[in-house]
Design a protein around this motif. Structure first.
Motif, PDB file in Angstrom:
ATOM      1  N   GLY A  30       0.916  -5.938  -8.650  1.00  0.00           N
ATOM      2  CA  GLY A  30       0.573  -5.973  -7.067  1.00  0.00           C
ATOM      3  C   GLY A  30       1.217  -6.055  -6.109  1.00  0.00           C
ATOM      4  N   LEU A  31       2.287  -7.104  -6.769  1.00  0.00           N
ATOM      5  CA  LEU A  31       2.754  -8.456  -5.582  1.00  0.00           C
ATOM      6  C   LEU A  31       4.486  -7.396  -5.029  1.00  0.00           C
ATOM      7  N   ALA A  32       4.585  -6.632  -5.962  1.00  0.00           N
ATOM      8  CA  ALA A  32       5.799  -5.961  -5.858  1.00  0.00           C
ATOM      9  C   ALA A  32       5.892  -4.434  -5.191  1.00  0.00           C
ATOM     10  N   ALA A  33       4.471  -4.149  -4.716  1.00  0.00           N
ATOM     11  CA  ALA A  33       3.612  -2.763  -4.572  1.00  0.00           C
ATOM     12  C   ALA A  33       3.589  -3.418  -3.373  1.00  0.00           C
ATOM     13  N   GLN A  34       2.770  -4.721  -2.675  1.00  0.00           N
ATOM     14  CA  GLN A  34       2.892  -5.112  -1.428  1.00  0.00           C
ATOM     15  C   GLN A  34       3.696  -5.442  -0.948  1.00  0.00           C
ATOM     16  N   GLY A  35       4.955  -6.193  -1.232  1.00  0.00           N
ATOM     17  CA  GLY A  35       6.222  -6.084  -0.642  1.00  0.00           C
ATOM     18  C   GLY A  35       7.255  -5.367  -0.369  1.00  0.00           C
ATOM     19  N   ALA A  36       6.985  -4.397  -0.823  1.00  0.00           N
ATOM     20  CA  ALA A  36       7.584  -2.852  -0.669  1.00  0.00           C
ATOM     21  C   ALA A  36       7.401  -2.625   1.037  1.00  0.00           C
ATOM     22  N   PRO A  37       8.582  -2.336   1.805  1.00  0.00           N
ATOM     23  CA  PRO A  37       8.393  -1.782   2.979  1.00  0.00           C
ATOM     24  C   PRO A  37       8.224  -0.735   3.252  1.00  0.00           C
ATOM     25  N   ALA A  38       7.118  -0.154   4.249  1.00  0.00           N
ATOM     26  CA  ALA A  38       6.391   0.710   4.025  1.00  0.00           C
ATOM     27  C   ALA A  38       7.232   2.121   4.648  1.00  0.00           C
ATOM     28  N   GLN A  39       7.926   2.826   4.452  1.00  0.00           N
ATOM     29  CA  GLN A  39       8.051   4.157   4.536  1.00  0.00           C
ATOM     30  C   GLN A  39       7.966   4.825   6.302  1.00  0.00           C
ATOM     31  N   LYS A  40       8.752   5.128   6.748  1.00  0.00           N
ATOM     32  CA  LYS A  40       7.790   5.724   8.159  1.00  0.00           C
ATOM     33  C   LYS A  40       7.747   6.850   8.510  1.00  0.00           C
ATOM     34  N   PRO A  41       6.987   7.400   8.659  1.00  0.00           N
ATOM     35  CA  PRO A  41       7.258   9.010   8.397  1.00  0.00           C
ATOM     36  C   PRO A  41       8.228   9.580   9.000  1.00  0.00           C
TER      37      PRO A  41
END
Length: 366
Positions: A30-41
């Motif tokens: 969960g933390l890894a998923a939260q820490g992953a930067p959101a990729q711009k569309p």
């Protein structure tokens, strides 16, 4: 204690320990998923480009493109390198959305092919790129291309670096065609200044720190030297004596060589654009854009280097949102110089993020 009781307690302990490790592992995911930067569309804009079939060693390659829909277009670049080399460089594209053009330095005879692609950004700071192209390099005029052979001083191009410490001269290209270099920090310097910074840094690549410490950054630094070199080659027109009672002839407007720079500096959320408009409302010069990120202090600038008619020019600023946390207004510091002479000093304004343009100042040329 009975044997059955001991066995039960051991089983319970094992189950508790297993549950603990499963919980920790799940938390880590969960933390890894939260820490992953959101990729711009990807931007929805379309880039229409007729690929170069070949390039020549005599004429700087011109890359044309058209972006649709035009009102969504913000800025465009051609990224390029010699085929087989590691690092890309870029050249700003000029012109309206339906008629963009970016010019690259001439490849050297030993360069077998070049790699390039076109990248455009829309008003929402989302980008789109074409596929990669690799036209071969042919000697002389064997390849039919647009443009003309530059003079002894080269094509006078501006190229940008894509990483810190990069060689200011793209390997495999003619350095005589390069006049200005956009450093990775966004500062603009002459090629001579960039090469001097490379030498001072030990030859491994251009050092922004060394260049700035040496005071040879174009932005507020070397405009005077450029202007001086222009004026040294431009004769001052002299008026012929006018006979008494004769009407004075109407002077013919001239376009002397000038170096003009206008800067807009801000920080935080939001994007600021700066433009120089002539008396007819036409946008002048080459824009070196900053954009939405990072949110630290950044500067967008416009540079005019060449013939410029005498007259009144306006420096315009407009801001736009980069997300829900963007304020309704952005505090912007604006400055402008003409041939190293300050024209707009101490100008601070609040630019609304609804996209409406605000006049920062005006200046006269000469």
């Amino acid at each position: 204690m009975s044997a059955s009781t001991v066995a039960w307690r051991r089983s319970a302990a094992c189950l508790t320990l297993a549950a603990f490790f499963l919980t920790v592992a799940g938390s880590g995911v969960g933390l890894a998923a939260q820490g992953a930067p959101a990729q711009k569309p990807e931007s929805p804009i379309a880039i229409n480009h007729d690929e170069l079939k070949c390039v020549t060693t005599d004429i700087p390659p011109e890359v044309d493109a058209a972006v649709t829909p035009g009102p969504q277009y913000e800025k465009g670049y051609v990224y390029f390198r010699a085929a087989g080399s590691d690092d890309f460089y870029y050249a700003p594209m000029k012109g309206p959305a339906d008629g963009l053009a970016g010019v690259l330095p001439r490849p050297l005879p030993e360069t077998k092919a070049i790699d390039y692609y076109v990248k455009a950004t829309d008003v929402q700071d989302l980008s789109k790129k074409t596929k990669d192209y690799s036209p071969p390099v042919v000697p002389g005029n064997a390849c039919k291309v647009k443009g003309a052979v530059p003079g002894p001083e080269g094509a006078g191009l501006t190229i940008g670096l894509t990483k810190e410490g990069q060689n200011p001269v793209p390997p495999g290209f003619d350095k005589r065609d390069i006049k200005f270099v956009i450093l990775f920090s966004g500062a603009v310097v002459t090629l001579a200044a960039a090469l001097k910074g490379t030498s001072a840094a030990g030859g491994g690549g251009v050092s922004t720190g060394v260049i700035i410490a040496g005071g040879i950054v174009v932005a507020g630094g070397i405009a005077g030297g450029i202007a001086a070199s222009h004026h040294s080659n431009t004769s001052t027109p002299t008026a012929s004596p006018t006979p008494t009672n004769s009407p004075a002839p109407t002077p013919t407007p001239t376009s002397a060589l000038h170096f003009v720079e206008a800067d807009a500096t801000w920080s935080g959320e939001g994007d600021v654009d700066i433009r120089i408009l002539d008396s007819g409302g036409n946008s002048m010069g080459s824009v070196i854009a900053a954009g939405c990120s990072p949110t630290t202090q950044r500067t967008e600038r416009v540079i005019i280097n060449g013939a410029l008619p005498n007259g009144t020019y306006r420096v315009m600023v407009n801001a736009k949102s980069c997300g829900p946390s963007t304020p309704s207004q952005i505090a912007v510091a604006v400055s402008a110089t003409v041939d190293s002479t300050p024209k707009c000093t101490g100008v601070f304004l609040n630019a609304p993020t609804d996209g409406s343009a605000v006049q920062a100042c005006t200046f006269q040329v000469p």
